[in-house]
Scaffold this active site. Structure first.
Site: not given
Length: 202
Positions: A80, A183, A185
């Protein structure tokens, strides 16, 4: 050992959790010694470009990171805001970036047919064949939250593209440096695959 750079900015816990799920040995650290001993590095980040770069500089880690990435050639993944910080500059502010990839970050223009920031799930399109994209294809979806996007000077640095009313760069790669605008994650099985690929990079 993978070290997630802990400079007070980013979803560090989420990144560590995802790395744990793919079986990686990882830790968050702001220690020069840990960074020097790491096999790979992850630079997370959320928020404004200038604040991120100022915080990273105040941490005193820019020189050791640059040495490990650009001289020792350790693989690094920017996530990001961390991906934008890999470049030279951003329209969002005046601070210089790390300069590891020749690129700027620019803002999406506001238009009636799209909202800014770009927020939510979107499909990506691979632009290069690369081991870090193993198992990633046109059907892979990732979670985005951003108003600015990367513009590499060299089109060969574009790893993934995405469409949000226009085609834009979703990920970059140059040698051992990788940046992902989305993102991973927060991107469930697709993000897990990406982290697995990064862990397994030789």
């Amino acid at each position: 050992m993978i070290v997630v750079i802990d400079y007070g900015v980013g979803n560090i816990a989420s990144v560590l959790n995802m790395l744990k799920r793919v079986g990686a040995k990882a830790k968050a650290s702001d220690s020069r010694e840990d960074i020097e001993q790491a096999e790979k590095l992850i630079l997370p980040g959320v928020g404004a470009f200038d604040a991120g770069m100022q915080t990273l500089r105040k941490s005193g880690l820019v020189d050791v990171l640059t040495e490990q990435v650009m001289i020792k050639r350790k693989p690094v993944m920017g996530v990001c805001l961390g991906s934008q910080m890999l470049g030279l500059r951003s329209e969002e502010g005046a601070e210089p970036g790390l300069g590891w990839i020749d690129m700027d970050s620019v803002r999406f223009e506001r238009r009636d047919d799209r909202k800014v920031p770009h927020m939510g799930w979107n499909q990506v399109s691979p632009q290069l064949e690369h081991p870090i994209l193993s198992g990633i294809n046109e059907q892979s979806r990732f979670y985005f939250v951003h108003s600015y996007y990367m513009v590499p000077k060299d089109p060969d640095d574009i790893l993934l593209s995405c469409n949000y009313g226009q085609k834009f760069t979703a990920a970059v790669a140059r040698d051992n440096v990788f940046g992902f605008q989305f993102h991973p994650e927060k991107s469930h099985k697709f993000g897990m695959q990406l982290f697995k690929n990064f862990v397994e990079l030789v």
